[in-house]
Design an enzyme around this catalytic site. Sequence first.
Site, mmCIF file in Angstrom:
data_model
loop_
_atom_site.group_PDB
_atom_site.id
_atom_site.type_symbol
_atom_site.label_atom_id
_atom_site.label_comp_id
_atom_site.label_asym_id
_atom_site.label_seq_id
_atom_site.Cartn_x
_atom_site.Cartn_y
_atom_site.Cartn_z
ATOM 1 N N ASN A 215 -9.746 -3.084 -5.942
ATOM 2 C CA ASN A 215 -8.872 -2.258 -6.783
ATOM 3 C C ASN A 215 -9.440 -1.995 -8.175
ATOM 4 O O ASN A 215 -8.985 -1.072 -8.872
ATOM 5 C CB ASN A 215 -7.485 -2.892 -6.908
ATOM 6 C CG ASN A 215 -6.632 -2.743 -5.672
ATOM 7 O OD1 ASN A 215 -5.706 -3.517 -5.443
ATOM 8 N ND2 ASN A 215 -6.946 -1.761 -4.836
ATOM 9 N N ASP B 90 0.846 -1.195 0.000
ATOM 10 C CA ASP B 90 0.000 0.000 0.000
ATOM 11 C C ASP B 90 0.877 1.239 0.000
ATOM 12 O O ASP B 90 2.009 1.203 0.493
ATOM 13 C CB ASP B 90 -0.908 -0.008 1.232
ATOM 14 C CG ASP B 90 -1.859 1.166 1.256
ATOM 15 O OD1 ASP B 90 -2.447 1.467 0.200
ATOM 16 O OD2 ASP B 90 -2.000 1.793 2.318
#
Length: 202
Positions: free
Chosen positions: A73, A25
């Site tokens: 995502n 991340d």
Amino acid sequence: MPQPNVTPGTPVLDENFKHIAFIMDGNGRWAKKRGMPREYGHKVGSSNFKKICLYCCDIGFQAVTVYAFSTENWKRPKHEVSAIMNILDNYLDELKRDYKKYHNRFRFIGDLSVLTPALQEKIAYVETLNSDQPQVLNIALNYGGRGELVHAFRTLAAEGKTDITEDDISRTLYTAACGDPDMIVRTGGDIRISNFLLWQAA
């Protein structure tokens, strides 16, 4: 535990510390802070990911699980998703070419059915490489912890199981052969699990 392939001076893990997992991340935010497009951050993050995975294998982790692309995502801008898929495609080509420098076998976990046929074909081939290696690199693609549990429950239902135990669920998870992670690392500074290895993290 098989002796890891280490360079002189490299620390070796205690044999009871076997599985590490990463939530990748912050790559996009890292790039934006430097005035670069988010796609550049993903490219740099991919390069670091390769180094870290090789290092984890070298110091003796028997399993490394990496959260590469989540089911959420897909909500990102189309150009960003396309860039990530291109990075994946290039990485698969690299593995096909240079797999011998890795000391682990490759597994891709998640719902791969939504990927393009070309990517699915490359993934299937890469999973046949280094199949004799005891160490494992799990790459989570189109993965979500809730989806993994649904997959486990459906697998057990197909087996005709009606009295389901915790052991039943554990053995039908994508990471069943690796055991639960001893550590989950999240880069980027946020402190949340983001639907990653929900059962295993418990």
